[in-house]
Design an enzyme around this catalytic site. Structure first.
Site, PDB file in Angstrom:
ATOM      1  N   ARG A  29       0.833  -1.207   0.000  1.00  0.00           N
ATOM      2  CA  ARG A  29       0.000   0.000   0.000  1.00  0.00           C
ATOM      3  C   ARG A  29       0.866   1.255   0.000  1.00  0.00           C
ATOM      4  O   ARG A  29       1.870   1.323   0.727  1.00  0.00           O
ATOM      5  CB  ARG A  29      -0.927   0.009   1.224  1.00  0.00           C
ATOM      6  CG  ARG A  29      -1.990  -1.046   1.144  1.00  0.00           C
ATOM      7  CD  ARG A  29      -2.994  -0.942   2.276  1.00  0.00           C
ATOM      8  NE  ARG A  29      -3.724  -2.186   2.356  1.00  0.00           N
ATOM      9  CZ  ARG A  29      -4.728  -2.544   1.552  1.00  0.00           C
ATOM     10  NH1 ARG A  29      -5.127  -1.712   0.601  1.00  0.00           N
ATOM     11  NH2 ARG A  29      -5.325  -3.711   1.676  1.00  0.00           N
ATOM     12  N   ASP A  30       0.437   2.234  -0.822  1.00  0.00           N
ATOM     13  CA  ASP A  30       1.144   3.517  -0.870  1.00  0.00           C
ATOM     14  C   ASP A  30       0.995   4.221   0.479  1.00  0.00           C
ATOM     15  O   ASP A  30      -0.081   4.228   1.078  1.00  0.00           O
ATOM     16  CB  ASP A  30       0.579   4.382  -2.001  1.00  0.00           C
ATOM     17  CG  ASP A  30       1.497   5.534  -2.360  1.00  0.00           C
ATOM     18  OD1 ASP A  30       2.020   5.538  -3.492  1.00  0.00           O
ATOM     19  OD2 ASP A  30       1.683   6.439  -1.514  1.00  0.00           O
ATOM     20  N   ILE A  31       2.073   4.823   0.947  1.00  0.00           N
ATOM     21  CA  ILE A  31       2.079   5.488   2.249  1.00  0.00           C
ATOM     22  C   ILE A  31       1.223   6.759   2.225  1.00  0.00           C
ATOM     23  O   ILE A  31       0.781   7.231   3.279  1.00  0.00           O
ATOM     24  CB  ILE A  31       3.543   5.808   2.666  1.00  0.00           C
ATOM     25  CG1 ILE A  31       3.670   5.947   4.167  1.00  0.00           C
ATOM     26  CG2 ILE A  31       4.084   7.027   1.940  1.00  0.00           C
ATOM     27  CD1 ILE A  31       5.101   5.926   4.660  1.00  0.00           C
ATOM     28  N   ASN A  88       4.552   6.404 -13.672  1.00  0.00           N
ATOM     29  CA  ASN A  88       5.191   7.687 -13.914  1.00  0.00           C
ATOM     30  C   ASN A  88       6.639   7.433 -14.319  1.00  0.00           C
ATOM     31  O   ASN A  88       7.297   6.555 -13.753  1.00  0.00           O
ATOM     32  CB  ASN A  88       5.157   8.542 -12.646  1.00  0.00           C
ATOM     33  CG  ASN A  88       3.734   8.865 -12.211  1.00  0.00           C
ATOM     34  OD1 ASN A  88       2.868   9.105 -13.052  1.00  0.00           O
ATOM     35  ND2 ASN A  88       3.484   8.876 -10.915  1.00  0.00           N
ATOM     36  N   GLU A  96       8.855  10.102  -8.487  1.00  0.00           N
ATOM     37  CA  GLU A  96       9.654  10.526  -7.333  1.00  0.00           C
ATOM     38  C   GLU A  96      10.661   9.458  -6.918  1.00  0.00           C
ATOM     39  O   GLU A  96      11.746   9.783  -6.439  1.00  0.00           O
ATOM     40  CB  GLU A  96       8.740  10.833  -6.149  1.00  0.00           C
ATOM     41  CG  GLU A  96       7.917  12.102  -6.331  1.00  0.00           C
ATOM     42  CD  GLU A  96       6.895  12.295  -5.221  1.00  0.00           C
ATOM     43  OE1 GLU A  96       6.891  11.498  -4.260  1.00  0.00           O
ATOM     44  OE2 GLU A  96       6.097  13.231  -5.344  1.00  0.00           O
ATOM     45  N   HIS A 101       7.665   1.337 -10.828  1.00  0.00           N
ATOM     46  CA  HIS A 101       6.502   0.896 -10.055  1.00  0.00           C
ATOM     47  C   HIS A 101       5.215   1.266 -10.776  1.00  0.00           C
ATOM     48  O   HIS A 101       5.126   2.297 -11.424  1.00  0.00           O
ATOM     49  CB  HIS A 101       6.513   1.491  -8.646  1.00  0.00           C
ATOM     50  CG  HIS A 101       6.672   2.978  -8.593  1.00  0.00           C
ATOM     51  ND1 HIS A 101       7.885   3.593  -8.759  1.00  0.00           N
ATOM     52  CD2 HIS A 101       5.766   3.961  -8.405  1.00  0.00           C
ATOM     53  CE1 HIS A 101       7.719   4.908  -8.667  1.00  0.00           C
ATOM     54  NE2 HIS A 101       6.434   5.154  -8.464  1.00  0.00           N
ATOM     55  N   HIS A 103       1.281   2.102 -10.163  1.00  0.00           N
ATOM     56  CA  HIS A 103       0.270   2.471  -9.164  1.00  0.00           C
ATOM     57  C   HIS A 103      -1.042   1.786  -9.546  1.00  0.00           C
ATOM     58  O   HIS A 103      -1.506   1.930 -10.689  1.00  0.00           O
ATOM     59  CB  HIS A 103       0.011   3.977  -9.164  1.00  0.00           C
ATOM     60  CG  HIS A 103       1.169   4.838  -8.766  1.00  0.00           C
ATOM     61  ND1 HIS A 103       1.259   5.467  -7.549  1.00  0.00           N
ATOM     62  CD2 HIS A 103       2.291   5.197  -9.450  1.00  0.00           C
ATOM     63  CE1 HIS A 103       2.374   6.183  -7.486  1.00  0.00           C
ATOM     64  NE2 HIS A 103       3.023   6.038  -8.637  1.00  0.00           N
TER      65      HIS A 103
HETATM   66  P1  5GP Z   1       6.037   8.145  -8.006  1.00  0.00           P
HETATM   67  O1  5GP Z   1       5.730   9.595  -7.764  1.00  0.00           O
HETATM   68  O2  5GP Z   1       7.520   7.875  -8.014  1.00  0.00           O
HETATM   69  O3  5GP Z   1       5.329   7.576  -9.212  1.00  0.00           O
HETATM   70  O4  5GP Z   1       5.403   7.354  -6.787  1.00  0.00           O
HETATM   71  C1  5GP Z   1       6.097   7.092  -5.623  1.00  0.00           C
HETATM   72  C2  5GP Z   1       5.082   6.680  -4.597  1.00  0.00           C
HETATM   73  O5  5GP Z   1       5.752   6.067  -3.515  1.00  0.00           O
HETATM   74  C3  5GP Z   1       4.292   7.866  -4.011  1.00  0.00           C
HETATM   75  O6  5GP Z   1       2.906   7.677  -4.266  1.00  0.00           O
HETATM   76  C4  5GP Z   1       4.620   7.817  -2.522  1.00  0.00           C
HETATM   77  O7  5GP Z   1       3.525   8.128  -1.700  1.00  0.00           O
HETATM   78  C5  5GP Z   1       5.100   6.391  -2.335  1.00  0.00           C
HETATM   79  N1  5GP Z   1       6.064   6.214  -1.273  1.00  0.00           N
HETATM   80  C6  5GP Z   1       7.192   6.952  -1.057  1.00  0.00           C
HETATM   81  N2  5GP Z   1       7.876   6.489   0.001  1.00  0.00           N
HETATM   82  C7  5GP Z   1       7.165   5.421   0.469  1.00  0.00           C
HETATM   83  C8  5GP Z   1       7.380   4.526   1.570  1.00  0.00           C
HETATM   84  O8  5GP Z   1       8.348   4.595   2.319  1.00  0.00           O
HETATM   85  N3  5GP Z   1       6.439   3.556   1.729  1.00  0.00           N
HETATM   86  C9  5GP Z   1       5.348   3.421   0.917  1.00  0.00           C
HETATM   87  N4  5GP Z   1       4.491   2.435   1.187  1.00  0.00           N
HETATM   88  N5  5GP Z   1       5.131   4.267  -0.113  1.00  0.00           N
HETATM   89  C10 5GP Z   1       6.030   5.256  -0.346  1.00  0.00           C
END
Ligand code: 5GP
Length: 115
Positions: A29-31, A88, A96, A101, A103
């Site tokens: 699960r996303d944090i 992304n 980020e 990954h 979503h």
């Molecule tokens: P991006 O912006 O790279 O596509 O998505 C990165 C995702 O990773 C974001 O939605 C963010 O909330 C999630 N995320 C970042 N750090 C952590 C973490 O330590 N644990 C979890 N479960 N999700 C994370």
């Protein structure tokens, strides 16, 4: 590949709410969830960006990512009403964490276009 927060999650060095795991894939699960169901599905192997994917070499892994997404969507009860899969890539794509990954977002009506 550069070390990321996801590397630590794969190695179970930091906690995550894991919903699926196989030899090649981990999902948790996303944090910072953006929908009632927001799960990140990641390959365990070192791929930072979609631009590193070789369609032929990585075909089995990519298929497994989608199989995992469909299985998790079903388990989470969002398969019937539909869901969104997002990858992304890079700065303009809003990535980020430089570890590939997907979503999986569901449980509410999504809007389009994204911001
Ligand atoms: P991006 O912006 O790279 O596509 O998505 C990165 C995702 O990773 C974001 O939605 C963010 O909330 C999630 N995320 C970042 N750090 C952590 C973490 O330590 N644990 C979890 N479960 N999700 C994370």
């Amino acid at each position: 590949m550069a070390e990321t927060i996801f590397s630590k999650i794969i190695r179970k060095e930091i906690p995550a709410d894991i919903v699926f795991e196989s030899d090649t894939i981990l999902a948790f699960r996303d944090i910072n969830p953006q929908a009632p169901v927001h799960i990140l599905i990641i390959p365990k192997q070192s791929i930072a960006y979609t631009t590193e994917i070789d369609g032929k070499k990585d075909a089995i892994l990519l298929g497994a990512l989608f199989d995992a997404a469909n299985q998790i969507a079903k388990e989470q009860g969002i398969d019937k009403n539909g869901f969104r899969l997002v990858i992304n890539c890079g700065d303009n794509g809003g990535q980020e964490v430089p570890h590939l990954h997907m979503h999986l977002l569901g449980g509410r009506k999504m809007k389009w276009p994204p911001g």
